[in-house]
Design an enzyme around this catalytic site. Structure first.
Site, PDB file in Angstrom:
ATOM      1  N   GLU A 105      -2.890  14.298   7.737  1.00 37.41           N
ATOM      2  CA  GLU A 105      -2.450  14.785   6.437  1.00 37.41           C
ATOM      3  C   GLU A 105      -2.168  16.289   6.526  1.00 37.41           C
ATOM      4  OE1 GLU A 105      -5.013  13.400   3.253  1.00 37.41           O
ATOM      5  OE2 GLU A 105      -5.095  11.453   4.215  1.00 37.41           O
ATOM      6  N   CYS A 128     -10.896   9.217   7.191  1.00 38.58           N
ATOM      7  CA  CYS A 128     -10.952   8.299   8.335  1.00 38.58           C
ATOM      8  C   CYS A 128     -11.985   8.574   9.416  1.00 38.58           C
ATOM      9  CB  CYS A 128      -9.575   8.212   8.967  1.00 38.58           C
ATOM     10  SG  CYS A 128      -8.413   7.414   7.844  1.00 38.58           S
ATOM     11  N   PHE A 144      -0.930   7.421  13.474  1.00 39.38           N
ATOM     12  CA  PHE A 144      -1.657   8.587  13.993  1.00 39.38           C
ATOM     13  C   PHE A 144      -1.366   9.869  13.232  1.00 39.38           C
ATOM     14  CE2 PHE A 144      -1.333   5.615  17.584  1.00 39.38           C
ATOM     15  CZ  PHE A 144      -2.671   5.504  17.932  1.00 39.38           C
ATOM     16  N   GLY A 192       0.840  -1.201   0.000  1.00 35.74           N
ATOM     17  CA  GLY A 192       0.000   0.000   0.000  1.00 35.74           C
ATOM     18  C   GLY A 192       0.865   1.237   0.000  1.00 35.74           C
ATOM     19  N   GLN A 248     -15.110   9.626   9.740  1.00 33.62           N
ATOM     20  CA  GLN A 248     -16.442   9.036   9.597  1.00 33.62           C
ATOM     21  C   GLN A 248     -16.352   7.513   9.491  1.00 33.62           C
ATOM     22  OE1 GLN A 248     -19.799  10.766   7.339  1.00 33.62           O
ATOM     23  NE2 GLN A 248     -19.427   9.053   5.970  1.00 33.62           N
ATOM     24  N   SER A 301      -2.845  -0.360   8.572  1.00 26.63           N
ATOM     25  CA  SER A 301      -4.196   0.147   8.275  1.00 26.63           C
ATOM     26  C   SER A 301      -4.994   0.203   9.574  1.00 26.63           C
ATOM     27  CB  SER A 301      -4.953  -0.813   7.360  1.00 26.63           C
ATOM     28  OG  SER A 301      -4.281  -1.086   6.189  1.00 26.63           O
ATOM     29  N   VAL A 308      -3.122  -1.054   3.463  1.00 27.15           N
ATOM     30  CA  VAL A 308      -4.052  -1.013   2.326  1.00 27.15           C
ATOM     31  C   VAL A 308      -5.368  -0.380   2.764  1.00 27.15           C
ATOM     32  CG1 VAL A 308      -2.998  -3.077   1.324  1.00 27.15           C
ATOM     33  CG2 VAL A 308      -4.972  -3.331   2.822  1.00 27.15           C
TER      34      VAL A 308
HETATM   35  N1  LIG Z   1      -4.846   8.844   5.306  1.00 29.51           N
HETATM   36  C1  LIG Z   1      -4.498   8.995   6.572  1.00 29.51           C
HETATM   37  O1  LIG Z   1      -4.161  10.099   7.005  1.00 29.51           O
HETATM   38  C2  LIG Z   1      -4.485   7.838   7.509  1.00 29.51           C
HETATM   39  C3  LIG Z   1      -4.971   6.589   7.125  1.00 29.51           C
HETATM   40  N2  LIG Z   1      -4.940   5.531   8.004  1.00 29.51           N
HETATM   41  C4  LIG Z   1      -5.380   4.192   7.592  1.00 29.51           C
HETATM   42  O2  LIG Z   1      -4.374   3.633   6.743  1.00 29.51           O
HETATM   43  C5  LIG Z   1      -4.972   2.808   5.739  1.00 29.51           C
HETATM   44  C6  LIG Z   1      -4.531   3.282   4.370  1.00 29.51           C
HETATM   45  O3  LIG Z   1      -4.975   4.611   4.208  1.00 29.51           O
HETATM   46  P1  LIG Z   1      -4.417   5.534   3.051  1.00 29.51           P
HETATM   47  O4  LIG Z   1      -2.956   5.374   2.940  1.00 29.51           O
HETATM   48  O5  LIG Z   1      -4.984   6.877   3.296  1.00 29.51           O
HETATM   49  O6  LIG Z   1      -5.126   4.885   1.778  1.00 29.51           O
HETATM   50  P2  LIG Z   1      -4.704   5.013   0.259  1.00 29.51           P
HETATM   51  O7  LIG Z   1      -5.902   4.695  -0.565  1.00 29.51           O
HETATM   52  O8  LIG Z   1      -4.004   6.304   0.019  1.00 29.51           O
HETATM   53  O9  LIG Z   1      -3.612   3.846   0.069  1.00 29.51           O
HETATM   54  C7  LIG Z   1      -3.902   2.486   0.104  1.00 29.51           C
HETATM   55  C8  LIG Z   1      -3.132   1.814  -1.023  1.00 29.51           C
HETATM   56  O10 LIG Z   1      -3.222   0.396  -0.874  1.00 29.51           O
HETATM   57  C9  LIG Z   1      -3.191  -0.185  -2.175  1.00 29.51           C
HETATM   58  N3  LIG Z   1      -3.651  -1.563  -2.083  1.00 29.51           N
HETATM   59  C10 LIG Z   1      -4.896  -2.047  -1.879  1.00 29.51           C
HETATM   60  N4  LIG Z   1      -4.890  -3.379  -1.802  1.00 29.51           N
HETATM   61  C11 LIG Z   1      -3.592  -3.776  -1.957  1.00 29.51           C
HETATM   62  C12 LIG Z   1      -2.932  -5.043  -1.975  1.00 29.51           C
HETATM   63  N5  LIG Z   1      -3.624  -6.165  -1.771  1.00 29.51           N
HETATM   64  N6  LIG Z   1      -1.606  -5.076  -2.184  1.00 29.51           N
HETATM   65  C13 LIG Z   1      -0.905  -3.931  -2.377  1.00 29.51           C
HETATM   66  N7  LIG Z   1      -1.468  -2.702  -2.365  1.00 29.51           N
HETATM   67  C14 LIG Z   1      -2.795  -2.621  -2.155  1.00 29.51           C
HETATM   68  C15 LIG Z   1      -4.075   0.747  -2.989  1.00 29.51           C
HETATM   69  O11 LIG Z   1      -3.849   0.627  -4.377  1.00 29.51           O
HETATM   70  C16 LIG Z   1      -3.675   2.117  -2.423  1.00 29.51           C
HETATM   71  O12 LIG Z   1      -2.656   2.735  -3.186  1.00 29.51           O
HETATM   72  C17 LIG Z   1      -6.477   2.866   5.978  1.00 29.51           C
HETATM   73  O13 LIG Z   1      -6.829   1.779   6.785  1.00 29.51           O
HETATM   74  C18 LIG Z   1      -6.654   4.140   6.767  1.00 29.51           C
HETATM   75  O14 LIG Z   1      -7.771   4.095   7.617  1.00 29.51           O
HETATM   76  C19 LIG Z   1      -4.401   5.665   9.250  1.00 29.51           C
HETATM   77  C20 LIG Z   1      -3.888   6.863   9.669  1.00 29.51           C
HETATM   78  C21 LIG Z   1      -3.884   8.048   8.836  1.00 29.51           C
HETATM   79  O1  LIG Z   2      -6.638   8.107  11.022  1.00 25.61           O
HETATM   80  C1  LIG Z   2      -6.487   9.073  10.318  1.00 25.61           C
HETATM   81  O2  LIG Z   2      -6.747   9.109   9.106  1.00 25.61           O
HETATM   82  C2  LIG Z   2      -6.007  10.375  10.879  1.00 25.61           C
HETATM   83  O3  LIG Z   2      -7.197  11.204  11.020  1.00 25.61           O
HETATM   84  C3  LIG Z   2      -6.956  12.534  11.476  1.00 25.61           C
HETATM   85  O4  LIG Z   2      -6.083  13.208  10.573  1.00 25.61           O
HETATM   86  P1  LIG Z   2      -6.610  13.895   9.229  1.00 25.61           P
HETATM   87  O5  LIG Z   2      -7.982  13.395   8.918  1.00 25.61           O
HETATM   88  O6  LIG Z   2      -5.556  13.719   8.227  1.00 25.61           O
HETATM   89  O7  LIG Z   2      -6.680  15.460   9.562  1.00 25.61           O
HETATM   90  P2  LIG Z   2      -7.206  16.287  10.840  1.00 25.61           P
HETATM   91  O8  LIG Z   2      -6.272  17.380  11.080  1.00 25.61           O
HETATM   92  O9  LIG Z   2      -7.542  15.418  11.969  1.00 25.61           O
HETATM   93  O10 LIG Z   2      -8.552  16.935  10.288  1.00 25.61           O
HETATM   94  C4  LIG Z   2      -9.697  16.157  10.021  1.00 25.61           C
HETATM   95  C5  LIG Z   2     -10.869  17.072   9.686  1.00 25.61           C
HETATM   96  O11 LIG Z   2     -11.307  17.793  10.835  1.00 25.61           O
HETATM   97  C6  LIG Z   2     -11.357  19.182  10.555  1.00 25.61           C
HETATM   98  N1  LIG Z   2     -11.040  19.917  11.796  1.00 25.61           N
HETATM   99  C7  LIG Z   2      -9.905  19.647  12.485  1.00 25.61           C
HETATM  100  C8  LIG Z   2      -9.622  20.313  13.651  1.00 25.61           C
HETATM  101  C9  LIG Z   2     -10.517  21.278  14.142  1.00 25.61           C
HETATM  102  O12 LIG Z   2     -10.326  21.913  15.204  1.00 25.61           O
HETATM  103  N2  LIG Z   2     -11.650  21.524  13.434  1.00 25.61           N
HETATM  104  C10 LIG Z   2     -11.939  20.860  12.264  1.00 25.61           C
HETATM  105  O13 LIG Z   2     -12.994  21.106  11.652  1.00 25.61           O
HETATM  106  C11 LIG Z   2     -10.321  19.378   9.459  1.00 25.61           C
HETATM  107  O14 LIG Z   2     -10.564  20.554   8.744  1.00 25.61           O
HETATM  108  C12 LIG Z   2     -10.537  18.127   8.636  1.00 25.61           C
HETATM  109  O15 LIG Z   2     -11.626  18.285   7.766  1.00 25.61           O
HETATM  110  C13 LIG Z   2      -6.259  12.470  12.835  1.00 25.61           C
HETATM  111  O16 LIG Z   2      -5.942  13.798  13.243  1.00 25.61           O
HETATM  112  C14 LIG Z   2      -4.973  11.633  12.765  1.00 25.61           C
HETATM  113  O17 LIG Z   2      -4.405  11.507  14.058  1.00 25.61           O
HETATM  114  C15 LIG Z   2      -5.318  10.244  12.221  1.00 25.61           C
HETATM  115  O18 LIG Z   2      -4.148   9.462  12.072  1.00 25.61           O
END
Ligand SMILES: NC(=O)C1=CN([C@@H]2O[C@H](COP(=O)(O)OP(=O)(O)OC[C@H]3O[C@@H](n4cnc5c(N)ncnc54)[C@H](O)[C@@H]3O)[C@@H](O)[C@H]2O)C=CC1
Ligand SMILES: O=C(O)[C@H]1O[C@H](OP(=O)(O)OP(=O)(O)OC[C@H]2O[C@@H](n3ccc(=O)[nH]c3=O)[C@H](O)[C@@H]2O)[C@H](O)[C@@H](O)[C@@H]1O
Length: 480
Positions: A161, A272, A158, A8, A274, A127, A86
C-alpha cells in the site's frame, strides 16, 4: 472479448483490476462487492481508498472497460476469469482461533460461483490463503458444478500500500500457480496472456498451486522478519550507544542482504504481516512442525516487544506517569501514503498510553476521526471483515481528540509521538511547536523522521528508535 470479474473491491481488488483494465483495453473488467457503500464510492469522485496515482487510472477506464457493481452474480455468470480478492481474516473463535485464516468469505464466494455459473471458468485466488486452499475450493466448485469445468489458479498479490500503482505497473514478479495438467497449463497461459500486456514474460513465474500459495506466505514472513531483526538490533543499539541507521546501512551494503526494508520503527503494521505469519504458524503446527512454528512466532513477539518498549520509553521518560498529560500523536496510518489503519502500531501505542491515563490529541492527514475512534474501540482482528459487518463502536474514547493539524495536536502537549513517517512531519516548524508545548517538551520519534540534533538545539528531549540516548533518557531506563 475476454471478461474478467473480481470479487472484492478492496485495497487489492480495486487497484489491481484498474491496472488490468488500463493495460488491456480489449478486456472487460467488472469489480464487484457485497458492500454497496464501497461500490458506490468506487463509482464516485471520492474513491474508498487513498492510493497515489489510483484516481488517474480509475478515471481513464471507468465506464469504458472498467465497471464497479454490486450485481455480483450477473458479473460472475458472464465472466471467463473470476478473481477472488475477498477478506481472509484471522479466526477469532473456534478451531485455530487467534491464528488460522477464516475462510468464511472465500467459501461463500466459491459456493456462489458454483451456483451461478453456466459456462467454464478460471477461478483465480488473489486473496492470501493457507496452502492447499485451492484444493478445498476445487472441491466446493466441482461438487456443485453441474458439469461445468473450473480451473483454479493461485495468483497471489505482492503490491504494498502507498506504492500499489507503481508496484502493479512494474512488479518484481507475477506468480501464477496451477494444476500440472493440460487444462491447468491452458488456464495458466490464459492468465499469463493478460499480464503479458505489460509485464515482461521473464518476470511471470509459473509454479504448482501449493508453491504459489506458500510463496506468498513465505514472502510476507521474510519481509516482516527483516523488520523484526532490525528492530531487535535497535534495542541493543540503545543499550550500547550504537546507531541503528549506521548499523543497517553497513549490514545492507552486503549484496547478499541488500539495503531495502531495514528501517527500524515502532513496529510493523498493516493488514497482512501479522495475519499471514499467524497463518503460517498455524499451518506449521498442523503439519507437526512446532520448531518451525516457534521460529516464525518470534517475528511477532519482537514486533509486540517493540511497540511495548516504545510506550514504556514515553511513560518512563515523563517521570513514570502520563496520567492527565496531553500527548500529541502525529500519524495514525500504518505507513505513509495510505489512509489504512489496519493493525497499525499506533493502535497499540495509543492503547498503552491510554492505559496510563494519558489524554491523546491525534493528527493524521488521511485518517478520519470516525476511523480512529472505531480502531481504538474495536476488538483485535474485528477490523478485517467487510465494513458493513464490522461492529459499530458504542461510544467514543473520551480521552481522545482528533484534530486536523499538527500544530493543534501539539498545543499545550507534554510530549509528541511520531507514529507514521508522513513527509510533512519532517518539515514542521518545530520552534513554533516547542514554544506552544509544556516544558520539558518531549519528542518520541517512532519512525526516525526528525533531525534529533536540531530538535535538541531547540530545547526538546528527543528519543529516536535505535539511536544513542539523550542524557535524560539514560537516567530513566525503560524495560518492556
Ligand atoms: N491490502 C494489501 O496490501 C494486500 C492484501 N492481500 C490479500 O488480499 C485479500 C484482500 O485484501 P484487501 O483488499 O486488503 O481487503 P479489503 O477488506 O480491502 O477488501 C476485501 C473486499 O472483499 C469484499 N467481500 C467479502 N466477501 C465477499 C464476497 N463473498 N463477495 C464479494 N465481495 C466480498 C469486502 O466487502 C471487501 O470490500 C486478503 O486476503 C489479503 O491478505 C494481498 C496483498 C496485498
Ligand atoms: O500482503 C500484503 O498485504 C503486502 O504486505 C506488505 O505491504 P504493506 O503491508 O502494504 O506495506 P509495507 O511497505 O510492507 O509495510 C508494512 C509495515 O512495515 C513497516 N516497515 C516497513 C519497512 C521497513 O524497513 N520498516 C518498517 O517498519 C511499515 O511502516 C509498515 O507498518 C508487503 O510489502 C507486500 O509485498 C505485500 O503484498
Amino acid at each position: 472479448m475476454v471478461k474478467i470479474c473480481c470479487l472484492g473491491a478492496g485495497y487489492v481488488g480495486g487497484p489491481t483490476m484498474a491496472v488490468i483494465a488500463l493495460k488491456c483495453p480489449e478486456v472487460e473488467v467488472a469489480v464487484v462487492d457485497i458492500s454497496v457503500s464501497r461500490i458506490n464510492a468506487w463509482n464516485s469522485d471520492q474513491l474508498p481508498i487513498y492510493e497515489p496515482g489510483l484516481e488517474e487510472v480509475v478515471k481513464q477506464c471507468r465506464g469504458k472497460n472498467l465497471f464497479f457493481s454490486s450485481d455480483v452474480e450477473k458479473h460472475v455468470m458472464e465472466a471467463d476469469i473470476v478473481f477472488v480478492s475477498v477478506n481472509t481474516p484471522t479466526k477469532t473463535q473456534g478451531l485455530g482461533a487467534g491464528k488460522a485464516a477464516d475462510l468464511t468469505y472465500w467459501e461463500s464466494a466459491a459456493r456462489m460461483i458454483a451456483d451461478v455459473s453456466k459456462s467454464d471458468k478460471i477461478v483465480v485466488e488473489k486473496s492470501t490463503v493457507p496452502v492447499k486452499t485451492a484444493e478445498a475450493i476445487e472441491k466446493i466448485l466441482t461438487h456443485n458444478s453441474k458439469g461445468i469445468n473450473f480451473q483454479i489458479l493461485s495468483n497471489p498479490e505482492f503490491l504494498a500500500e502507498g506504492t500499489a500503482i507503481q508496484d502493479l505497473f512494474n512488479p518484481d514478479r507475477v506468480l501464477i500457480g496451477g494444476r500440472e495438467t493440460p487444462e491447468g497449463a491452458k488456464a495458466m497461459q490464459a492468465l499469463k496472456d493478460v499480464y503479458a500486456h505489460w509485464v515482461p514474460v521473464e518476470r511471470i513465474i509459473c509454479s504448482n498451486l501449493w508453491s504459489a500459495e506458500l510463496s506468498k506466505l513465505a514472502a510476507n514472513a521474510f519481509l516482516a522478519q527483516r523488520i523484526s531483526s532490525v528492530n531487535a538490533i535497535s534495542a541493543l543499539c540503545e543499550a550500547t550507544g550504537a546507531d541503528v541507521t549506521q548499523v543497517s546501512h553497513s549490514v545492507g551494503t552486503d549484496s547478499r542482504i541488500g539495503p531495502k526494508f531495514l528501517n527500524a520503527s515502532v513496529g510493523f503494521g498493516g493488514s497482512c504481516f501479522q495475519k499471514d505469519i499467524l497463518n503460517l504458524v498455524y499451518i506449521c503446527e498442523c503439519n507437526g512442525l512446532p520448531e518451525v512454528a516457534n521460529y516464525w512466532k518470534q517475528v511477532i513477539k519482537i514486533n509486540d516487544y517493540q511497540k511495548n518498549r516504545f510506550v514504556n520509553r514515553v511513560v518512563s521518560s515523563m517521570f513514570n506517569t502520563v496520567s492527565g498529560k496531553k500527548i500529541a500523536i502525529l500519524g495514525f496510518a500504518f505507513k505513509k501514503d495510505t489512509g489504512d489503519t489496519r493493525e497499525t502500531p499506533a493502535i497499540d501505542v495509543c492503547e498503552g498510553l491510554l492505559g496510563d491515563k494519558a489524554r491523546l490529541s491525534i493528527y493524521d492527514p488521511q485518517v478520519s476521526e470516525e476511523q480512529i475512534q472505531r480502531d481504538l474501540s474495536m476488538k483485535k482482528f474485528d477490523w478485517d471483515h467487510p465494513i458493513h459487518l464490522q461492529p459499530m463502536s458504542p461510544t467514543a474514547v473520551k480521552q481522545v481528540s482528533v484534530v486536523w493539524d499538527a500544530y493543534e495536536a501539539t498545543k499545550d502537549a507534554h510530549g509528541l509521538c511520531i507514529l507514521t513517517e508522513w513527509d510533512e512531519f519532517k518539515n514542521l516548524d518545530y520552534e513554533r511547536i516547542f514554544d506552544n508545548m509544556q516544558k520539558p517538551a518531549f519528542v518520541f520519534d517512532g519512525r526516525n523522521v526528525v533531525d534529533a540534533e536540531k530538535l535538541r538545539k531547540i530545547g526538546f528531549i528527543v528519543y529516536s528508535i535505535g539511536k544513542p540516548l539523550d542524557a535524560w533518557l539514560k537516567d530513566m531506563p525503560a524495560v518492556a
